[in-house]
Design a protein around this motif. Sequence first.
Motif, short mmCIF file in Angstrom:
data_model
loop_
_atom_site.label_atom_id
_atom_site.label_comp_id
_atom_site.label_asym_id
_atom_site.label_seq_id
_atom_site.Cartn_x
_atom_site.Cartn_y
_atom_site.Cartn_z
N LEU A 1 -32.52 0.37 62.70
CA LEU A 1 -31.17 0.01 62.30
C LEU A 1 -31.14 -1.34 61.58
O LEU A 1 -30.36 -1.54 60.64
N ILE A 2 -32.00 -2.26 62.03
CA ILE A 2 -32.12 -3.55 61.34
C ILE A 2 -32.61 -3.32 59.91
O ILE A 2 -32.04 -3.86 58.95
N LYS A 3 -33.65 -2.54 59.76
CA LYS A 3 -34.22 -2.30 58.44
C LYS A 3 -33.23 -1.60 57.51
O LYS A 3 -33.27 -1.80 56.29
N SER A 4 -32.35 -0.79 58.09
CA SER A 4 -31.37 -0.06 57.28
C SER A 4 -30.21 -0.93 56.82
O SER A 4 -29.51 -0.57 55.87
N ASN A 5 -30.01 -2.06 57.50
CA ASN A 5 -28.80 -2.84 57.25
C ASN A 5 -29.05 -4.28 56.82
O ASN A 5 -28.09 -4.98 56.47
N ILE A 6 -30.30 -4.74 56.86
CA ILE A 6 -30.62 -6.10 56.44
C ILE A 6 -31.73 -6.06 55.40
O ILE A 6 -32.82 -5.55 55.66
N LYS A 7 -31.47 -6.60 54.23
CA LYS A 7 -32.50 -6.68 53.19
C LYS A 7 -33.43 -7.86 53.49
O LYS A 7 -33.03 -8.84 54.10
N THR A 8 -34.66 -7.76 53.03
CA THR A 8 -35.61 -8.85 53.27
C THR A 8 -35.18 -10.13 52.55
O THR A 8 -35.58 -11.23 52.94
N SER A 9 -34.36 -10.00 51.53
CA SER A 9 -33.88 -11.17 50.77
C SER A 9 -32.62 -11.78 51.39
O SER A 9 -32.14 -12.81 50.91
N SER A 10 -32.09 -11.19 52.45
CA SER A 10 -30.83 -11.65 53.03
C SER A 10 -30.98 -12.98 53.75
O SER A 10 -32.01 -13.26 54.38
N SER A 11 -29.94 -13.79 53.66
CA SER A 11 -29.84 -14.99 54.51
C SER A 11 -29.12 -14.57 55.78
O SER A 11 -28.04 -13.97 55.73
#
Length: 263
Positions: free
Chosen positions: A57-67
């Motif tokens: 769920l984290i991977k689906s909703n947070i991009k690696t570029s996100s702050s």
Amino acid sequence: MESRPANRNSDPNLNPDPNSVGPPSVLTYLDPHYWDERFSSEEHYEWFKDYSHFQHLIKSNIKTSSSVLELGCGNSQLCDEMYKDGIVDITCIDLSSVAVQKMQSRLVSKGYKEIKVVQADMLELPFSNESFDVVIEKGTMDVLFVDAGDPWNPRQETVSKVMATLEGVHRVLKPDGVFISITFGQPHFRRPLFKDPKFTWSMEYNTFGDGFHYFFYILRKGKRCNEEKEEDEKCNDPSISLYQDELEGEDYIFRTHIDGDED
């Protein structure tokens, strides 16, 4: 449940028994002295399951570029695990200076120097408007509900603290930002708060856990749907059944207090 609201009326003498599963009363969770003492000796504890249970769920909703801003880091390894998944622009806050110092030392020892750890109160976030792509909390807001009274009609003091937290989160999120709340709070209790007219976010959720359902709420700022569509979302709340492995941790003590209020 890693960040605690200060409660001037809490009893500093309510200290946990080191031989018990949790503190003598759930109201102890409202005492910042309790958390300083606990974090002084406790190296790691995960509320509401570890990262592996909701990593997808984290991977689906947070991009690696996100702050990312994490509310109430405590001694959780949530930020460590997100970092290992490539999410490196992370700021963690906690009310406890002990938790902050220990977290800083742990992250430096691992070489995770990009992660920032700040002592701060989630009720008064010290960040400028539209600073983060994502705000995440795992069990942190649940502490605000331990003295809520009737969960269908919580005390005004509880509602005020929850709304102060949500207003701060909404303020620091970027226009298309996402608030993730990981909790055991069921939708029929969280929905009236999350869907207050002052917020522009939509609400959806997923569940995870063995037996007892934990909830992974996703609130997308600027994406609020029309009321009819929102009311139809996940209208059938999942039933609850507890397996033996769910009865052994501190989460269960916290849950039984809330469940007891519902009877």
